[in-house]
Design a protein around this motif. Structure first.
Motif, PDB file in Angstrom:
ATOM      1  N   GLY A 113       0.806  -1.203   0.000  1.00 39.91           N
ATOM      2  CA  GLY A 113       0.000   0.000   0.000  1.00 39.91           C
ATOM      3  C   GLY A 113       0.839   1.253   0.000  1.00 39.91           C
ATOM      4  O   GLY A 113       0.480   2.262  -0.621  1.00 39.91           O
ATOM      5  N   MET A 114       2.002   1.193   0.665  1.00 39.75           N
ATOM      6  CA  MET A 114       2.902   2.345   0.677  1.00 39.75           C
ATOM      7  C   MET A 114       3.503   2.577  -0.696  1.00 39.75           C
ATOM      8  O   MET A 114       3.701   3.712  -1.117  1.00 39.75           O
ATOM      9  CB  MET A 114       4.008   2.128   1.717  1.00 39.75           C
ATOM     10  N   VAL A 115       3.776   1.490  -1.420  1.00 37.06           N
ATOM     11  CA  VAL A 115       4.279   1.629  -2.784  1.00 37.06           C
ATOM     12  C   VAL A 115       3.214   2.271  -3.664  1.00 37.06           C
ATOM     13  O   VAL A 115       3.477   3.165  -4.462  1.00 37.06           O
ATOM     14  CB  VAL A 115       4.687   0.256  -3.366  1.00 37.06           C
ATOM     15  N   GLY A 121       6.394   4.753  -8.091  1.00 35.36           N
ATOM     16  CA  GLY A 121       7.336   4.698  -6.981  1.00 35.36           C
ATOM     17  C   GLY A 121       8.672   4.102  -7.367  1.00 35.36           C
ATOM     18  O   GLY A 121       8.760   3.089  -8.055  1.00 35.36           O
ATOM     19  N   ASN A 122       9.746   4.759  -6.951  1.00 34.43           N
ATOM     20  CA  ASN A 122      11.082   4.213  -7.150  1.00 34.43           C
ATOM     21  C   ASN A 122      11.878   4.458  -5.884  1.00 34.43           C
ATOM     22  O   ASN A 122      11.394   5.057  -4.933  1.00 34.43           O
ATOM     23  CB  ASN A 122      11.769   4.840  -8.375  1.00 34.43           C
ATOM     24  N   ALA A 123      13.112   3.969  -5.875  1.00 33.34           N
ATOM     25  CA  ALA A 123      13.886   3.980  -4.645  1.00 33.34           C
ATOM     26  C   ALA A 123      14.169   5.380  -4.132  1.00 33.34           C
ATOM     27  O   ALA A 123      14.368   5.577  -2.939  1.00 33.34           O
ATOM     28  CB  ALA A 123      15.216   3.243  -4.866  1.00 33.34           C
ATOM     29  N   SER A 124      14.198   6.382  -5.008  1.00 35.08           N
ATOM     30  CA  SER A 124      14.579   7.716  -4.570  1.00 35.08           C
ATOM     31  C   SER A 124      13.398   8.564  -4.131  1.00 35.08           C
ATOM     32  O   SER A 124      13.560   9.497  -3.354  1.00 35.08           O
ATOM     33  CB  SER A 124      15.341   8.441  -5.696  1.00 35.08           C
ATOM     34  N   ASN A 125      12.189   8.259  -4.601  1.00 42.10           N
ATOM     35  CA  ASN A 125      11.058   9.091  -4.187  1.00 42.10           C
ATOM     36  C   ASN A 125       9.910   8.293  -3.579  1.00 42.10           C
ATOM     37  O   ASN A 125       8.870   8.833  -3.276  1.00 42.10           O
ATOM     38  CB  ASN A 125      10.528   9.915  -5.372  1.00 42.10           C
ATOM     39  N   MET A 127       8.974   3.757  -2.710  1.00 45.64           N
ATOM     40  CA  MET A 127       9.431   2.419  -2.389  1.00 45.64           C
ATOM     41  C   MET A 127       9.410   1.569  -3.647  1.00 45.64           C
ATOM     42  O   MET A 127       8.443   1.589  -4.405  1.00 45.64           O
ATOM     43  CB  MET A 127       8.548   1.789  -1.312  1.00 45.64           C
ATOM     44  N   GLN A 128      10.491   0.861  -3.875  1.00 43.21           N
ATOM     45  CA  GLN A 128      10.636   0.037  -5.069  1.00 43.21           C
ATOM     46  C   GLN A 128      10.642  -1.438  -4.673  1.00 43.21           C
ATOM     47  O   GLN A 128      11.475  -1.858  -3.869  1.00 43.21           O
ATOM     48  CB  GLN A 128      11.935   0.385  -5.786  1.00 43.21           C
ATOM     49  N   PHE A 138      11.181  -4.268  -0.165  1.00 44.43           N
ATOM     50  CA  PHE A 138      10.894  -2.931  -0.669  1.00 44.43           C
ATOM     51  C   PHE A 138      12.054  -2.009  -0.332  1.00 44.43           C
ATOM     52  O   PHE A 138      12.438  -1.876   0.834  1.00 44.43           O
ATOM     53  CB  PHE A 138       9.594  -2.398  -0.067  1.00 44.43           C
ATOM     54  N   LEU A 139      12.614  -1.382  -1.363  1.00 44.50           N
ATOM     55  CA  LEU A 139      13.781  -0.515  -1.225  1.00 44.50           C
ATOM     56  C   LEU A 139      13.378   0.948  -1.304  1.00 44.50           C
ATOM     57  O   LEU A 139      12.586   1.342  -2.169  1.00 44.50           O
ATOM     58  CB  LEU A 139      14.802  -0.821  -2.324  1.00 44.50           C
ATOM     59  N   THR A 140      13.925   1.753  -0.399  1.00 44.35           N
ATOM     60  CA  THR A 140      13.776   3.202  -0.473  1.00 44.35           C
ATOM     61  C   THR A 140      15.096   3.831  -0.061  1.00 44.35           C
ATOM     62  O   THR A 140      15.849   3.250   0.724  1.00 44.35           O
ATOM     63  CB  THR A 140      12.628   3.709   0.437  1.00 44.35           C
TER      64      THR A 140
END
Length: 236
Positions: A113-115, A121-125, A127-128, A138-140
């Protein structure tokens, strides 16, 4: 990758149990030192030559402050890293592994849900999603300003600040409805690509099944892509 395997138990209940591997160059801190152990360390510092005593005492005080702060958080593992930065200096980083309860809600659904809350969504802005031996993770990551050690320049009000790179991998653990996070923070922002690789490599060693059990049973060679293989990986 260090050959030693770590097993972590958290203070939240029900307690998730997980195993992990530490990258080379990282030293794990004892987050629950005994009074006897602290007293012995202080005694050893007081016995050092004068030229080394002050630096060792500063390190001891930093360790004590770090432990006090982390004991108030759901941190199960904390390790300090020191690596050459290519310019003849040392690059410092802090690696932590924590366990957060998700209030009985399916942790994978919480993270998914956060993604979804971050369009594209990607790692810089945001969650990936990433594939790990234990399943989906999930990467952030972000670069942020924070208080830095040192004395601020004359005339500056407030503490000294600096930029740090912070990368986090969140992994759902459905058995206990917990979310395990592997986080790496460093002030060497220019080495973010290298530290991202270290972060992902550490996350790939995470397992909820005792990796030594299979070895004790003598089941043969390590399966490619398994957590046991990741434990043996050398990613710096």
């Amino acid at each position: 990758m260090n050959t030693r395997l770590g097993v972590a138990n958290t203070d939240t209940g029900p307690r998730p149990q997980f195993w992990y591997g530490l990258p080379r160059g990282y030293l794990e801190l004892d987050l629950n030192p005994t009074e006897e152990g602290v007293a012995e360390l202080a005694r050893q510092i007081s016995a050092l030559p004068e030229e080394a005593r002050d630096r060792a005492d500063e390190t001891f005080r930093l360790y004590a402050m770090t432990v006090l702060l982390l004991q108030k958080q759901p941190v199960a593992v904390c390790a300090l890293g020191m690596h050459p930065d290519g310019n003849g200096k040392a690059s410092l980083s802090v690696l932590t592994i924590s366990a957060f309860p998700s209030g009985g809600v399916n942790p994978k659904r919480v993270l998914a849900g956060m993604v979804g809350g971050h369009a594209g969504g990607n790692a810089s802005n945001g969650m990936q999603p990433i594939e790990l031996p234990v399943g989906i993770g999930f990467l952030t990551e972000q670069v942020r300003r924070t208080v830095a050690p040192g004395v601020p320049p004359e005339g500056q009000e407030g503490p000294l600040e600096g930029s740090v790179w912070q990368g986090t991998v969140a992994v759902p653990e459905p058995r206990t409805s917990s979310i395990i996070t592997v986080q790496l923070v460093t002030s060497s922002v220019e080495l973010a690509d290298d530290y991202r690789s270290v972060l992902l490599g550490t996350a790939r060693t995470l397992t909820f099944t005792d990796p030594t059990a299979e070895a004790d049973q003598g089941t043969g060679p390590v399966t490619p892509g398994s957590a046991a293989e990741a434990m043996q990986s050398d990613f710096g």
